[in-house]
Scaffold this motif. Structure first.
Motif, PDB file in Angstrom:
ATOM      1  N   PRO A 242       0.832  -1.204   0.000  1.00 32.06           N
ATOM      2  CA  PRO A 242       0.000   0.000   0.000  1.00 32.06           C
ATOM      3  C   PRO A 242       0.865   1.252   0.000  1.00 32.06           C
ATOM      4  O   PRO A 242       1.981   1.257   0.553  1.00 32.06           O
ATOM      5  CB  PRO A 242      -0.788  -0.119   1.315  1.00 32.06           C
ATOM      6  N   ALA A 279       2.028  -6.553   4.636  1.00 36.47           N
ATOM      7  CA  ALA A 279       1.414  -5.606   5.580  1.00 36.47           C
ATOM      8  C   ALA A 279       2.391  -5.289   6.718  1.00 36.47           C
ATOM      9  O   ALA A 279       2.537  -4.127   7.125  1.00 36.47           O
ATOM     10  CB  ALA A 279       0.117  -6.182   6.136  1.00 36.47           C
ATOM     11  N   ARG A 300      -4.539  -2.524   9.918  1.00 38.84           N
ATOM     12  CA  ARG A 300      -5.132  -1.593   8.955  1.00 38.84           C
ATOM     13  C   ARG A 300      -4.626  -1.844   7.529  1.00 38.84           C
ATOM     14  O   ARG A 300      -5.416  -1.878   6.582  1.00 38.84           O
ATOM     15  CB  ARG A 300      -4.800  -0.159   9.388  1.00 38.84           C
ATOM     16  N   LEU A 301      -3.326  -2.042   7.385  1.00 40.16           N
ATOM     17  CA  LEU A 301      -2.743  -2.261   6.063  1.00 40.16           C
ATOM     18  C   LEU A 301      -3.149  -3.613   5.475  1.00 40.16           C
ATOM     19  O   LEU A 301      -3.341  -3.735   4.257  1.00 40.16           O
ATOM     20  CB  LEU A 301      -1.219  -2.142   6.145  1.00 40.16           C
ATOM     21  N   LYS A 303      -5.993  -5.043   5.892  1.00 40.43           N
ATOM     22  CA  LYS A 303      -7.359  -4.846   5.373  1.00 40.43           C
ATOM     23  C   LYS A 303      -7.321  -4.171   4.006  1.00 40.43           C
ATOM     24  O   LYS A 303      -8.088  -4.503   3.102  1.00 40.43           O
ATOM     25  CB  LYS A 303      -8.193  -4.026   6.345  1.00 40.43           C
ATOM     26  N   ILE A 304      -6.414  -3.209   3.845  1.00 32.95           N
ATOM     27  CA  ILE A 304      -6.285  -2.516   2.548  1.00 32.95           C
ATOM     28  C   ILE A 304      -5.805  -3.499   1.476  1.00 32.95           C
ATOM     29  O   ILE A 304      -6.330  -3.531   0.362  1.00 32.95           O
ATOM     30  CB  ILE A 304      -5.290  -1.340   2.678  1.00 32.95           C
ATOM     31  N   ILE A 305      -4.824  -4.313   1.817  1.00 32.03           N
ATOM     32  CA  ILE A 305      -4.251  -5.264   0.851  1.00 32.03           C
ATOM     33  C   ILE A 305      -5.272  -6.315   0.421  1.00 32.03           C
ATOM     34  O   ILE A 305      -5.396  -6.650  -0.761  1.00 32.03           O
ATOM     35  CB  ILE A 305      -3.003  -5.946   1.457  1.00 32.03           C
ATOM     36  N   GLY A 307      -8.562  -6.093   0.815  1.00 33.63           N
ATOM     37  CA  GLY A 307      -9.835  -5.505   0.413  1.00 33.63           C
ATOM     38  C   GLY A 307     -10.980  -5.886   1.329  1.00 33.63           C
ATOM     39  O   GLY A 307     -12.154  -5.746   0.951  1.00 33.63           O
TER      40      GLY A 307
END
Length: 308
Positions: A242, A279, A300-301, A303-305, A307
């Protein structure tokens, strides 16, 4: 629960401080230093602890600095076996310039270790219960290059999966025995395969050359801001990191290894193993000095990776 053992060949004490501005020939006023235990395998153990896992860290430790290193390990609640050495444990200095937001890292050399101390270090690994062994970092002066091969032989005899994050001739000798997971960067991969340069496009083919020779089961190549690639005999996964505003890259590789090893020990799918590792590695860049990653940043990261 799978048992994880980390082995640090060349541990250190990381001394972190900040200055208003870096200038020559002037007395620079530093902030109060923050001391943290460091070195490849120790960093992996610290991250695993931060993420709620457990591991046993094994490392050489000598003189008054070695005693201080052990105090720092106890302060963080880490399980460890310190193999006493005659030579003192090294210290590194990390300085953050507040005016430029740049970090300066002064890495000191390790001190010579004896053959008997090396043997005691290997004995500690051999006697430890382990499902995964993570061998990480550079070697101490005086360490025979075949010490990493000996670690690979111990892992094989124990039925433990060896995660290897080192370089040079020592790594080549370990690969002759065979490891479970190899984590080179592009430069280290090019050295292993005897090429001057490796591109992102050729990574898969070259990694499979190593796998095809029976030297490892999977290769994870760290690609910096481009994340990392995992190559096995049958699958390839590429996870892009990210976009973040990083403060320091110190410990990012160790955090990647720690996240992957913990996820592997929890029997997560391989794609998720790599996602979690990336992450962790990305989260480490958000921390100043040698703090490594924070669990809330990893969550948090991740979850971004993924999706999710």
């Amino acid at each position: 629960m799978a048992k994880i053992v980390t082995l640090t060949f060349n541990p250190c004490i990381d001394k972190n401080t900040t200055i208003p501005s870096l200038a020559p020939e002037k007395k620079l006023r530093c902030s109060s230093p923050v001391f943290e235990p460091g070195g490849g395998g120790i960093n992996v153990a610290r991250v695993i602890k931060c993420l709620g896992g457990d591991s046993l860290a094994i490392f050489p430790s000598g003189a008054h600095t070695g005693s201080f290193l052990q105090q720092l390990m106890k302060r963080e609640g880490l399980s460890f076996i310190a193999v006493e050495t005659a030579a003192y444990t090294r210290e590194n200095l990390i300085v953050f310039d507040e005016s430029t937001r740049l970090q300066y890292r002064f890495g000191m050399p390790g001190n010579k270790i004896t053959d008997q101390e090396c043997r005691t270090l290997l004995d500690a690994v051999e006697n430890a219960e382990a499902d995964y062994i993570v061998a990480s970092g550079s070697l101490l002066p005086g360490m025979p290059v075949d010490i990493v091969r000996n670690v690979a032989q111990i892992a094989k005899a124990k039925g433990a999966k060896l995660v290897m994050d080192t370089s040079g001739e020592a790594l080549r000798m370990a690969l002759d025995v065979g490891v479970y997971l190899l984590k080179p960067n592009l430069g280290e991969l090019s050295s292993l395969v005897g090429q001057e340069e490796v591109s992102h496009e050729t990574v898969d083919h070259l990694a499979r050359e190593i796998i095809g020779r029976g030297q490892c089961e999977m290769v994870v190549v760290s690609l910096g801001a481009q994340g990392a690639k995992m190559i096995t005999k049958d699958e390839v996964f590429h996870v892009i990191a990210p976009l973040v505003i990083g403060v320091s890259t110190l410990g990012a590789g160790d955090s990647l290894v720690a996240g992957m090893t913990l996820a592997l020990s929890q029997k997560k799918p391989l794609k998720e193993v790599l996602q979690f590792g990336v992450a962790c590695g990305t989260a480490a860049t958000l921390s100043q000095g040698s703090e490594l990653c924070r669990a809330e940043d990893v969550k948090r990261l991740f979850k971004i990776i993924t999706g999710n």
